[in-house]
Design a protein around this motif. Structure first.
Motif, mmCIF file in Angstrom:
data_model
loop_
_atom_site.group_PDB
_atom_site.id
_atom_site.type_symbol
_atom_site.label_atom_id
_atom_site.label_comp_id
_atom_site.label_asym_id
_atom_site.label_seq_id
_atom_site.Cartn_x
_atom_site.Cartn_y
_atom_site.Cartn_z
ATOM 1 N N TYR A 50 0.825 -1.194 0.000
ATOM 2 C CA TYR A 50 0.000 0.000 0.000
ATOM 3 C C TYR A 50 0.865 1.251 0.000
ATOM 4 C CZ TYR A 50 -3.613 3.288 1.477
ATOM 5 O OH TYR A 50 -4.486 4.334 1.536
ATOM 6 N N GLY A 51 0.354 2.298 -0.626
ATOM 7 C CA GLY A 51 0.983 3.603 -0.524
ATOM 8 C C GLY A 51 2.263 3.730 -1.330
ATOM 9 N N ALA A 97 -0.181 8.849 2.450
ATOM 10 C CA ALA A 97 0.018 7.568 3.135
ATOM 11 C C ALA A 97 1.468 7.104 3.022
ATOM 12 C CB ALA A 97 -0.896 6.509 2.534
ATOM 13 N N PRO A 98 1.959 6.421 4.043
ATOM 14 C CA PRO A 98 3.299 5.834 3.923
ATOM 15 C C PRO A 98 3.267 4.617 3.006
ATOM 16 C CG PRO A 98 2.315 5.179 5.993
ATOM 17 C CD PRO A 98 1.336 6.109 5.337
ATOM 18 N N GLN A 99 4.427 4.226 2.557
ATOM 19 C CA GLN A 99 4.516 2.969 1.807
ATOM 20 C C GLN A 99 4.573 1.838 2.810
ATOM 21 O OE1 GLN A 99 6.716 2.755 -1.799
ATOM 22 N NE2 GLN A 99 7.936 1.016 -1.122
ATOM 23 N N ALA A 136 6.655 0.349 7.413
ATOM 24 C CA ALA A 136 6.022 1.549 6.871
ATOM 25 C C ALA A 136 7.072 2.647 6.788
ATOM 26 C CB ALA A 136 4.875 2.000 7.767
ATOM 27 N N LYS A 172 8.206 6.598 4.874
ATOM 28 C CA LYS A 172 7.791 7.756 4.086
ATOM 29 C C LYS A 172 8.965 8.688 3.861
ATOM 30 C CE LYS A 172 4.541 9.779 1.891
ATOM 31 N NZ LYS A 172 3.832 9.021 0.830
ATOM 32 N N CYS A 222 1.357 7.261 13.956
ATOM 33 C CA CYS A 222 0.348 8.322 13.853
ATOM 34 C C CYS A 222 1.032 9.686 13.776
ATOM 35 C CB CYS A 222 -0.606 8.297 15.038
ATOM 36 S SG CYS A 222 -1.681 6.868 15.026
ATOM 37 N N LEU A 231 2.130 10.322 10.354
ATOM 38 C CA LEU A 231 1.023 10.703 9.479
ATOM 39 C C LEU A 231 0.611 12.158 9.732
ATOM 40 C CD1 LEU A 231 -1.275 7.551 9.436
ATOM 41 C CD2 LEU A 231 0.175 8.440 7.607
ATOM 42 N N GLN A 290 2.912 14.634 8.263
ATOM 43 C CA GLN A 290 2.651 14.722 6.832
ATOM 44 C C GLN A 290 1.445 15.620 6.564
ATOM 45 O OE1 GLN A 290 4.085 13.979 4.226
ATOM 46 N NE2 GLN A 290 2.526 13.877 2.626
#
Lengths: 290, 163
Positions: free
Chosen positions: A128-129, A136-138, A171, A173, B24, B27, B30
């Motif tokens: 995902y991502g 969203a992160p990968q 995860a 980013k 979190c 996120l 971001q």
């Protein structure tokens, strides 16, 4: 040259890989450059997975983007008071979706004057991502199958097996220009493992554990990054305490074809030998889109 | 300091909880970052436009970018049938707009401008890197290039005609 020849000579192994890759590199020079943005292929970790030095990140190894395939070859050298770890390996990245890796490790235990050899086969899929795009992160799921071919020390310390599989979810980013215009990257990994000291001291001997790993890095410019990593470790063997690992690193991406990293790593106690800190070096050569 | 913080987090008993928390935070960081740039663009009082050197700086960047694009085998075919003068004017105007410049962008939407093109992420990456290299050619610090490309990256879905 046979494997037994380089078995006790980590530096020799590195030299062989370096020579081979320099020899092979011009073959790939005709292929167009891989299309991941410089640095966003990361650094292959010492277990052969896209990362990271000590930790696998969600990056799919090599510079192939979503319509490309590419390969990276790598070698690591870790040196502490009582240990020398040497690795060589290869990673194949398929359309920035799948990653396959083969890796061979030699851990020289200086006080015992012996070498522990391990093979690692890794696979990873992007679920995902994306590393760069979107909010969203990968997120990737991966596994590392490890087989320790010199398990005598492991058995002596109470391990049950000479092979095992680690499963992980990562995860990551990359935030472009997020910190005073500098690009930042963060990664978290959740690993289910029964490996002792990443498998060099065998598998089992206690319960399998869920451990957390993380890293944070800042790109100083397009070519240089600096960061930290933390790797929580299980502590299954009652005979030899196992500590969490941490490192502070710098990585250099002078071009897409080559990346280098150097770190100061604190690996704690290993096989009853305390205070194992030292340097960590890695070199990686990346092909263009094949 | 940061090191101790992460150390503390991961050391805690509620490993998984702490990891989720950190996740979190990632996120949220971001979300904040993109909110902030969107707000700055709307307000028009944006330092990026100034850091790019205003209209003159952006014009230089676009000229260097087009020069580099012409030899980018990965993507040059997308531009072969376009009217270069119009293309140049539109990019200058668009980059001014997204960097917080004073003029309204009246050109095609990103979706319309790229309609009918099959643009992979590899193409998008390649154009983004061409822009970064062009700015590097002109001596811009990487922090300015990063911030501009970050805003373009926010348009990736529209440019690639994704849902």
């Amino acid at each position: 040259m046979s494997w037994s020849c380089v078995r006790d000579g980590g530096l020799l192994a590195t030299a062989v890989v370096a020579a081979l890759t320099i020899w092979v590199a011009p073959v790939f020079a005709h292929a167009s450059e891989g299309s991941k943005i410089l640095g966003t292929a990361g650094i292959i970790n010492f277990e052969g997975s896209g990362g990271g030095g000590l930790v696998p990140w969600a990056f799919i190894g090599s510079y192939g983007s979503d319509d490309e395939r590419a390969v990276s070859v790598f070698s690591h050298r870790v040196q502490t008071d009582d240990f020398r770890l040497q690795t060589v390996g290869i990673v194949y990245g398929h359309r920035n979706r799948f990653e396959l890796s083969l890796n061979k490790q030699w851990l020289r235990v200086v006080p015992l004057d012996l070498t522990i050899e391990q093979h690692v086969v890794g696979a990873k899929v992007r679920l995902y991502g994306d590393i760069v795009y979107g909010a969203a992160p990968q997120i990737t799921a991966g596994l590392q199958y490890k087989r320790n071919t010199d398990p005598e020390v492991a058995y002596a310390l109470g391990a049950d097996d000479d092979s095992g599989v680690d499963y992980y979810l990562a995860a990551s980013k990359v935030w472009l220009g997020a910190f005073f215009g500098r690009t930042v990257t963060g990664s978290l990994t959740l690993r289910y493992t029964e490996a002792n000291q990443a498998g060099t001291l065998g598998f089992g001997g206690g319960d399998a554990e869920l451990v957390g790993e993380g890293s944070l890095a800042v790109f100083l410019n397009r070519y240089w990054a600096a960061g930290i990593e933390y790797r929580q470790k299980p502590d299954a063997l009652t005979s030899a305490r196992e500590d969490d690992w941490k490192d502070v690193f710098i990585a250099w991406f002078p071009a897409k074809s080559i990346s280098l990293a150097a770190a100061y790593a604190d690996l704690g106690s290993i096989a009853g030998l305390k205070g194992q800190d030292g340097f960590f070096l890695s070199i990686q050569l990346n092909t263009g889109a094949l | 300091m940061m090191y101790r913080l992460i150390h503390g987090y991961l050391r805690g008993r509620a490993k998984t909880g702490a990891l989720l928390l950190a996740f979190c935070a990632m996120l949220m960081m971001q979300a904040c970052a993109s909110d902030q740039s969107a707000m700055q663009v709307r307000a028009g009082g944006d330092s990026l436009y100034a850091d790019l050197g205003g209209e003159a700086g952006i014009t230089d960047i676009v000229d260097q970018f087009l020069y580099r694009l012409a030899s980018n085998e990965k993507v040059v075919h997308f531009f072969q049938n376009s009217n270069i003068d119009r293309f140049r004017t539109q990019i200058i105007s668009h980059l001014s707009h997204i960097s917080g410049g004073p003029f309204e962008y009246t050109g095609d939407t990103m979706r319309d401008a790229h309609a009918g093109m099959v643009i992979n992420q590899s193409h998008f990456n390649s154009v983004a890197e061409t822009l970064l290299l062009s700015m590097e050619d002109l001596g811009y610090p990487s922090s300015v290039g990063n911030r501009l490309v970050a805003r373009l990256a926010g348009l990736e879905g529209e440019v690639r005609n994704l849902e």
